[in-house]
Design a protein around this motif. Structure first.
Motif, mmCIF file in Angstrom:
data_model
loop_
_atom_site.group_PDB
_atom_site.id
_atom_site.type_symbol
_atom_site.label_atom_id
_atom_site.label_comp_id
_atom_site.label_asym_id
_atom_site.label_seq_id
_atom_site.Cartn_x
_atom_site.Cartn_y
_atom_site.Cartn_z
ATOM 1 N N GLU A 77 0.855 -1.173 0.000
ATOM 2 C CA GLU A 77 0.000 0.000 0.000
ATOM 3 C C GLU A 77 0.902 1.237 0.000
ATOM 4 O O GLU A 77 2.011 1.209 0.534
ATOM 5 C CB GLU A 77 -0.899 0.031 1.250
ATOM 6 C CG GLU A 77 -1.840 -1.161 1.378
ATOM 7 C CD GLU A 77 -3.020 -1.082 0.426
ATOM 8 O OE1 GLU A 77 -3.128 -0.087 -0.322
ATOM 9 O OE2 GLU A 77 -3.842 -2.020 0.418
ATOM 10 N N VAL A 97 -3.514 5.120 -1.273
ATOM 11 C CA VAL A 97 -4.345 5.069 -0.066
ATOM 12 C C VAL A 97 -4.627 6.467 0.426
ATOM 13 O O VAL A 97 -5.746 6.829 0.769
ATOM 14 C CB VAL A 97 -3.638 4.268 1.057
ATOM 15 C CG1 VAL A 97 -4.505 4.266 2.310
ATOM 16 C CG2 VAL A 97 -3.362 2.853 0.613
ATOM 17 N N ARG A 119 -7.881 -1.547 4.450
ATOM 18 C CA ARG A 119 -7.603 -2.239 3.176
ATOM 19 C C ARG A 119 -6.946 -3.590 3.420
ATOM 20 O O ARG A 119 -7.300 -4.593 2.804
ATOM 21 C CB ARG A 119 -6.679 -1.380 2.305
ATOM 22 C CG ARG A 119 -7.361 -0.249 1.581
ATOM 23 C CD ARG A 119 -6.518 0.149 0.380
ATOM 24 N NE ARG A 119 -6.954 1.411 -0.189
ATOM 25 C CZ ARG A 119 -6.507 1.883 -1.351
ATOM 26 N NH1 ARG A 119 -5.601 1.201 -2.040
ATOM 27 N NH2 ARG A 119 -6.941 3.039 -1.831
ATOM 28 N N GLU A 124 -7.691 -6.589 0.262
ATOM 29 C CA GLU A 124 -7.923 -6.069 -1.090
ATOM 30 C C GLU A 124 -6.704 -6.347 -1.962
ATOM 31 O O GLU A 124 -5.567 -6.284 -1.514
ATOM 32 C CB GLU A 124 -8.191 -4.563 -1.030
ATOM 33 C CG GLU A 124 -9.480 -4.218 -0.302
ATOM 34 C CD GLU A 124 -9.761 -2.723 -0.305
ATOM 35 O OE1 GLU A 124 -9.281 -2.033 -1.222
ATOM 36 O OE2 GLU A 124 -10.457 -2.256 0.609
ATOM 37 N N ASN A 126 -3.902 -5.588 -4.154
ATOM 38 C CA ASN A 126 -3.174 -4.335 -4.315
ATOM 39 C C ASN A 126 -2.399 -4.242 -5.616
ATOM 40 O O ASN A 126 -2.006 -3.160 -6.028
ATOM 41 C CB ASN A 126 -2.203 -4.164 -3.147
ATOM 42 C CG ASN A 126 -1.940 -2.710 -2.843
ATOM 43 O OD1 ASN A 126 -2.816 -1.874 -3.011
ATOM 44 N ND2 ASN A 126 -0.723 -2.399 -2.439
#
Length: 249
Positions: A77, A97, A119, A124, A126
Motif C-alpha cells: 500500500e 491510499v 484495506r 484487497e 493491491n
C-alpha cells in the motif's frame, strides 16, 4: 496475519523522515522496518522486506516516487508524503491510499494509517492498484524511462531509444548501447512519448523519428522502415499513414 502493519519510509529529506518516525513510534499497529533516502534504495528494500505500507515521497533525486513504483516486484500500500500538491488529485484517481501534504499533523497521519489497516484487513488486491499508480502521468511527455535488470537500475533518456518492440505485457527498448525490457504496454508508450518524435508504425513497433534513414517499399502497399543502423522494421497500413502525417510526405 499479524495485527501489525510492516512499514517502510522512502523519503530523501532527513527531517521529514525523523518527523514520520516520531509520529509512528508509539503507534500500536506499526512495525517500522526501516527508512530509505532515495528511490533506488527503496526498490531494493521494498522487494526484500515486503512491507505492507510505504510512506513515499514523490519528488526525490535519481528517480521519482512514481518511477520507483514501476520497478517493484512486491506491491505494498502507498501513502504519498510530499510538499507538492499538484499531484494530489491524480494520486487519488490512481488508487493511492492517501496523500499527505507537508507539513501534516500527527492526527492526519493516523487517519491515513486507519485507511491502510482497513484495506489490509479486507485483503484487497493491491497489485492492480499499484499498476494504475505506476501508470500515472504528470501530463508531460516522457523524457526518460527507468528500467530494472536484476539488481541494476538504469535511467534511459528517450532520445537514446531507437525503437520499441511489443512483447505481450512487456516491451523491449532498443537503445544505442543495448536493449532493455520494461513491464509496460505499447499503449502506455504511444500515449506518453512525444508523437513528433516517436511514431507507431506497426502493432509491434514504435520508432524514433531521429533514427529513421529511409522508408522503403518492398511489395505493393507494403513498406519497411530502415534505421540508420540498418535495422529493418515492418510498417502496417495505419503505420504508413502515421508516418505520412508526421513526416509530411
Amino acid at each position: 496475519m499479524s495485527d501489525k502493519l510492516n512499514v517502510l519510509i522512502v523519503e530523501d529529506e532527513e527531517l521529514a523522515r525523523d518527523l514520520l518516525k516520531s509520529y509512528l513510534k508509539d503507534h500500536p499497529q506499526i512495525n517500522l522496518l526501516g527508512e530509505c533516502e532515495n528511490g533506488f534504495e527503496g526498490v531494493q528494500k521494498i522487494n526484500e522486506l515486503k512491507p505492507d505500507l510505504v510512506f513515499l515521497d514523490i519528488q526525490m533525486p535519481k528517480i521519482t516516487g512514481f518511477e520507483m513504483l514501476q520497478l517493484l516486484d512486491h506491491k505494498p500500500e502507498i501513502i504519498f508524503t510530499t510538499a507538492y500538491d499538484q499531484f494530489a488529485l491524480k494520486a487519488f484517481e490512481f488508487n493511492a491510499v492517501d496523500y499527505l501534504l507537508k507539513p501534516f499533523s500527527k492526527d492526519r497521519l493516523l487517519t491515513a494509517i486507519d485507511k491502510v489497516a482497513s484495506r489490509v484487513a479486507n485483503q484487497e488486491n493491491n497489485a492492480e492498484k499499484l499498476e494504475r499508480l505506476s501508470e500515472f502521468s504528470t501530463g508531460r511527455y516522457l523524457d526518460r524511462v527507468v528500467v530494472k535488470d536484476r539488481h541494476k537500475i538504469s535511467i534511459i533518456l528517450t532520445g537514446q531509444i531507437r525503437y520499441i518492440e511489443s512483447l505481450d505485457d512487456y516491451v523491449m527498448l532498443y537503445t544505442e548501447d543495448g536493449r532493455h525490457m520494461k513491464q509496460k504496454t505499447m499503449k502506455f508508450f504511444e500515449t506518453n512519448l512525444d508523437p513528433n518524435d516517436f511514431i507507431r508504425i506497426h502493432r509491434s513497433y514504435i520508432v524514433n523519428v531521429a533514427h529513421i534513414a529511409e522508408i522503403q517499399q518492398y511489395e505493393k502497399e507494403s513498406y519497411l522502415v530502415i534505421l540508420k543502423d540498418k535495422t529493418k522494421l515492418k510498417v502496417s497500413k495505419s503505420g504508413y499513414k502515421n508516418l505520412k502525417d508526421t513526416l509530411n510526405f
